[in-house]
Design an enzyme around this catalytic site. Sequence first.
Site, PDB file in Angstrom:
ATOM      1  N   ASP A  56      12.268 -30.598  42.739  1.00  0.00           N
ATOM      2  CA  ASP A  56      13.207 -30.851  43.989  1.00  0.00           C
ATOM      3  C   ASP A  56      14.236 -31.704  43.305  1.00  0.00           C
ATOM      4  O   ASP A  56      15.311 -31.554  43.635  1.00  0.00           O
ATOM      5  CB  ASP A  56      12.498 -31.596  45.061  1.00  0.00           C
ATOM      6  CG  ASP A  56      11.874 -30.703  46.026  1.00  0.00           C
ATOM      7  OD1 ASP A  56      11.575 -29.542  45.971  1.00  0.00           O
ATOM      8  OD2 ASP A  56      12.063 -31.252  47.195  1.00  0.00           O
TER       9      ASP A  56
ATOM     10  N   TYR B 258      -3.809 -31.418  43.880  1.00  0.00           N
ATOM     11  CA  TYR B 258      -3.613 -30.300  44.861  1.00  0.00           C
ATOM     12  C   TYR B 258      -4.940 -29.494  45.303  1.00  0.00           C
ATOM     13  O   TYR B 258      -5.035 -28.875  46.158  1.00  0.00           O
ATOM     14  CB  TYR B 258      -2.567 -29.272  44.678  1.00  0.00           C
ATOM     15  CG  TYR B 258      -1.568 -29.694  44.770  1.00  0.00           C
ATOM     16  CD1 TYR B 258      -0.801 -30.596  43.977  1.00  0.00           C
ATOM     17  CD2 TYR B 258      -0.547 -29.038  45.759  1.00  0.00           C
ATOM     18  CE1 TYR B 258       0.633 -31.045  44.418  1.00  0.00           C
ATOM     19  CE2 TYR B 258       0.651 -29.362  46.300  1.00  0.00           C
ATOM     20  CZ  TYR B 258       1.398 -30.180  45.426  1.00  0.00           C
ATOM     21  OH  TYR B 258       2.562 -30.707  45.886  1.00  0.00           O
TER      22      TYR B 258
ATOM     23  N   ASP C  58       5.824 -30.392  41.416  1.00  0.00           N
ATOM     24  CA  ASP C  58       6.559 -30.501  42.826  1.00  0.00           C
ATOM     25  C   ASP C  58       7.656 -31.411  42.706  1.00  0.00           C
ATOM     26  O   ASP C  58       8.842 -31.066  43.346  1.00  0.00           O
ATOM     27  CB  ASP C  58       5.618 -30.952  43.692  1.00  0.00           C
ATOM     28  CG  ASP C  58       5.971 -30.817  45.134  1.00  0.00           C
ATOM     29  OD1 ASP C  58       6.635 -29.803  45.465  1.00  0.00           O
ATOM     30  OD2 ASP C  58       5.723 -31.847  45.850  1.00  0.00           O
TER      31      ASP C  58
ATOM     32  N   LYS D  69       1.513 -38.712  32.882  1.00  0.00           N
ATOM     33  CA  LYS D  69       1.406 -40.375  33.074  1.00  0.00           C
ATOM     34  C   LYS D  69       0.334 -40.744  32.397  1.00  0.00           C
ATOM     35  O   LYS D  69      -0.437 -41.484  32.749  1.00  0.00           O
ATOM     36  CB  LYS D  69       1.565 -40.518  34.472  1.00  0.00           C
ATOM     37  CG  LYS D  69       1.822 -42.145  34.954  1.00  0.00           C
ATOM     38  CD  LYS D  69       3.202 -42.551  34.741  1.00  0.00           C
ATOM     39  CE  LYS D  69       3.226 -44.041  34.856  1.00  0.00           C
ATOM     40  NZ  LYS D  69       4.525 -44.790  34.508  1.00  0.00           N
TER      41      LYS D  69
HETATM   42  C1  IPM Z   1       6.354 -26.670  47.365  1.00  0.00           C
HETATM   43  C2  IPM Z   1       5.852 -27.231  48.400  1.00  0.00           C
HETATM   44  C3  IPM Z   1       4.232 -27.385  48.756  1.00  0.00           C
HETATM   45  C4  IPM Z   1       3.745 -27.983  47.561  1.00  0.00           C
HETATM   46  C5  IPM Z   1       3.713 -28.109  50.062  1.00  0.00           C
HETATM   47  C6  IPM Z   1       4.213 -27.057  51.119  1.00  0.00           C
HETATM   48  C7  IPM Z   1       2.032 -28.071  49.737  1.00  0.00           C
HETATM   49  O1  IPM Z   1       6.128 -28.696  48.526  1.00  0.00           O
HETATM   50  O2  IPM Z   1       5.868 -25.400  47.116  1.00  0.00           O
HETATM   51  O3  IPM Z   1       6.958 -27.112  46.629  1.00  0.00           O
HETATM   52  O4  IPM Z   1       3.676 -29.208  47.412  1.00  0.00           O
HETATM   53  O5  IPM Z   1       3.427 -27.332  46.494  1.00  0.00           O
HETATM   54 MN    MN Z   2       7.809 -29.209  47.107  1.00  0.00          MN
END
Ligand code: IPM
Ligand code: MN
Length: 403
Positions: free
Chosen positions: A296, A184, A292, A235
Amino acid sequence: MGHVSLPSLANRRCAGHCILSALKGRGPHMTAKSMNPAGKMPLRWGGESARIAVIPGDGIGKEVTPEAVKVLRAVTAPARRPLEFVEFDWGADKYLKEGVTLPAGAVEILRDEFDAILFGALGDPRVPSNKHAADILLGLRFKLDLYVNARPVELLHNRLTPLRDRGERDIRMMVFRENTEGLYVGMGGFFKKETADEIAIQEDVNSRKGVERIIRYAYDYARENGLKRVCMSDKSNAMTFAHDLWQRVFKEVRQEYPKIESRHLYIDTLAMEMVREPSQFDVIVTCNLFGDIVSDLGAQLAGGLGLAPSGNIHPGRTSLFEPVHGSAPNIAGKGIANPFGSVLASAMMLDFLGWKPEAQVLREAVKAALREDIVTPDLGGVKQTVEVGDWLANFAKMAFERT
Ligand code: IPM
Ligand code: MN
Ligand code: NAD
């Protein structure tokens, strides 16, 4: 809610001189660059109230964040604990109008004048580069050094999980995502861009200090919360430099926590195991990108993005709390966004500020709303965002009147 726009921030910077004497000795991070005409100071440095910067952002961020503020006001008012909100209008509209993303001086203001930031979401189809989100959200994570991204995965009602035969007892884990390094950081570039020979490079930056502090934070969290298992995921079988460092640091740090069961899984296996048997995880710690993705995945195990909260934390400093979801352009403006993620992020913020009973009430409010089916369409309900917010605020107010 007070409101500070970009131009006024710029003006405050110019007016900085007159306030310097008022700032002297107010805290470890107060510098000559601080801008504080009103003499506002965060609670942690002896100010009168906890000062919360509110950044609703784009899309449904603008819809869910006011609901969270409403619920926060309701839960804190009866207890007479002061919270002061100041809204900042940073986001796509501002960027498109003025070309400014994170204004000059913004980081210093947040760092020196606020205890926490309540953030909505950033992302707008009119800004395909996502530059404003990178500057504002990633910018704040990096510049405030918010190295812990805490993303709890907790099933709040059995009916919400897509997994068969799994319930609240099975799905309860904390994902710690390293939040200041990795893929990032934005190092890299193009060579021969837009030719047939184009090369694109994105560097994965991992420092020993950065890896160590997030792994250690995960262990300390487990120990403080009576959790028995920490799983580090990387990984390292393919990323033989960056994740070799993760391996070596993990092997060192785990020895300091002999009472905690330490385990390693490659990230592909972790994704599979989270779905196969989520009950085997208490605490997961991983790098920025993998965190990240698995957050999710975890969010969906617990009912979807609409419910998932997160905290971007540096202990003892201004920290940022936000739902895990984005600006959801596909439902923005319809009034149907689920505010639970933002309200649960607000509960994490209250925990961070030391408002434990109030934080608990917010979580109880969301659980009660789920039981009573006061939910938005993403959870199969018919309620609007504002209706859910009103219900939660009323629950929060009553909870303190009941006690
Ligand atoms: C999150 C989002 C962000 C990330 C994006 C918007 C850059 O997906 O906060 O999870 O990847 O960190
Ligand atoms: Mn995210
Ligand atoms: P998203 O999280 O915005 O949406 C994914 C899906 O989940 C959509 O179908 C959306 O309708 C649904 N959803 C998300 N939150 C919801 C809620 N509260 N209530 C009901 N449904 C909800 O992810 P995306 O579509 O990949 O991204 C959209 C934009 O948001 C992009 O610009 C992306 O970069 C940005 N984004 C920002 C953040 C952030 O600011 N922290 C996080 C993720 C994505």
